[in-house]
Design an enzyme around this catalytic site. Structure first.
Site, PDB file in Angstrom:
ATOM      1  N   SER A 147      47.878 -12.758 -13.773  1.00 40.45           N
ATOM      2  CA  SER A 147      49.199 -12.188 -13.493  1.00 40.45           C
ATOM      3  C   SER A 147      49.987 -12.083 -14.790  1.00 40.45           C
ATOM      4  O   SER A 147      49.773 -12.863 -15.724  1.00 40.45           O
ATOM      5  CB  SER A 147      49.961 -13.088 -12.512  1.00 40.45           C
ATOM      6  OG  SER A 147      51.304 -12.685 -12.378  1.00 40.45           O
ATOM      7  N   TYR A 160      52.929 -21.258  -9.090  1.00 38.65           N
ATOM      8  CA  TYR A 160      52.086 -20.067  -9.135  1.00 38.65           C
ATOM      9  C   TYR A 160      51.875 -19.632 -10.584  1.00 38.65           C
ATOM     10  O   TYR A 160      50.748 -19.358 -11.013  1.00 38.65           O
ATOM     11  CB  TYR A 160      52.730 -18.937  -8.335  1.00 38.65           C
ATOM     12  CG  TYR A 160      51.982 -17.630  -8.386  1.00 38.65           C
ATOM     13  CD1 TYR A 160      50.917 -17.384  -7.529  1.00 38.65           C
ATOM     14  CD2 TYR A 160      52.347 -16.630  -9.285  1.00 38.65           C
ATOM     15  CE1 TYR A 160      50.223 -16.180  -7.566  1.00 38.65           C
ATOM     16  CE2 TYR A 160      51.667 -15.425  -9.331  1.00 38.65           C
ATOM     17  CZ  TYR A 160      50.609 -15.207  -8.475  1.00 38.65           C
ATOM     18  OH  TYR A 160      49.933 -14.009  -8.519  1.00 38.65           O
TER      19      TYR A 160
END
Length: 264
Positions: A147, A160
């Protein structure tokens, strides 16, 4: 440069929705016509994909180590021509550490396991097979999806971001270790993308105003995969990569070479 078009059999772990499903469809449509195997937890989604011509395997990446080993062994046994694995499964939770009593530690542990520990475990179990495939001259690929938040953290989803940063760092090191083996590591780094990932947070309606449409992301990701790029950062992730990550892989290579000299 070897690229995804050289693959004959591709496994997409976590392909019943979002990025994984979209990439699986694009891979299946490649002119080279690779066999594409998809996994997920929801049988009804797998049944839909089977009707579209995909090979399907029901699997939960949040299984224990023995379960993951059984999954990998069964896939390798059934698909001995497997040469590429994309790791798309992931979960995301918001945590507010100004209210520590609200932090769900079970969710935190699930996030760490699903986004990092399970992926590294599966890679470890897949590697003997992929190394064997690569030794025959057939290029093999390991493709983690991280990400842009691995580079520039989003404080609303701190754990996360940490799991994706860990997977990003691991991917750099793994690529370096496998450099001369014929097993290639390609890291896909999405920005905020249209996805079910955010549905349980109730944020999808507001995020839909700013996220990258899934089709646009998929097209750009496939361009990088077809070039055989080691890193495929897209959109805002590409901006963060250019600003903060440029030269890191090369520095890692230099450190690795120096360590080899020192340790013999």
């Amino acid at each position: 440069m070897p690229n995804i078009s050289d693959s004959k059999c591709i496994l997409v772990v976590g392909a019943t929705a979002g990025i994984g499903r979209a990439l699986a469809a694009s891979l299946k449509a490649l002119p080279s016509k690779p066999k594409v195997i998809v996994t997920g937890r929801r049988q009804e989604r797998l049944d839909e994909l089977a009707k579209q011509g995909f090979e399907t395997v029901k699997a939960d990446v949040n299984a224990d180590r023995a379960g993951l080993k059984q999954f990998v062994d069964s896939v390798v046994s059934k698909y001995p021509d497997l040469d590429s694995v994309i790791f798309s499964a992931g979960i995301q939770h918001e945590f507010d550490f100004t209210k520590p009593e609200s932090v769900n530690l079970d969710n935190l542990a699930d996030e760490l396991n699903t986004n990092y520990l399970a992926i590294v475990t599966m890679i470890t179990y897949f590697l003997p097979h992929l190394l064997k495939v690569a030794s025959t001259g057939q290029p093999a690929f390991i493709m983690p999806i991280t990400s842009g938040l691995a580079i520039v953290p989003g404080p609303w989803v701190p754990c996360y971001c940490a799991t994706k940063a860990a997977l990003h760092s691991y991917s750099i090191s793994l690529n370096e270790q496998l450099l001369d083996t014929g097993v290639h590591v390609i890291e896909i780094m999405p920005p905020l993308v249209e996805s079910e990932l955010h549905d349980h947070q109730g944020k999808s309606p507001s995020l839909s105003k700013v996220w990258m449409p899934l089709d646009e992301f998929t097209n750009k990701a496939m361009e990088g995969l077809k070039r055989g790029d080691t890193f495929v950062p897209i959109g805002m992730a590409a901006q963060g990569f250019e600003k903060f990550e440029k030269g890191k892989a090369e520095a890692s290579h230099g450190a690795f070479m120096n360590m080899k000299k020192v340790t013999g």
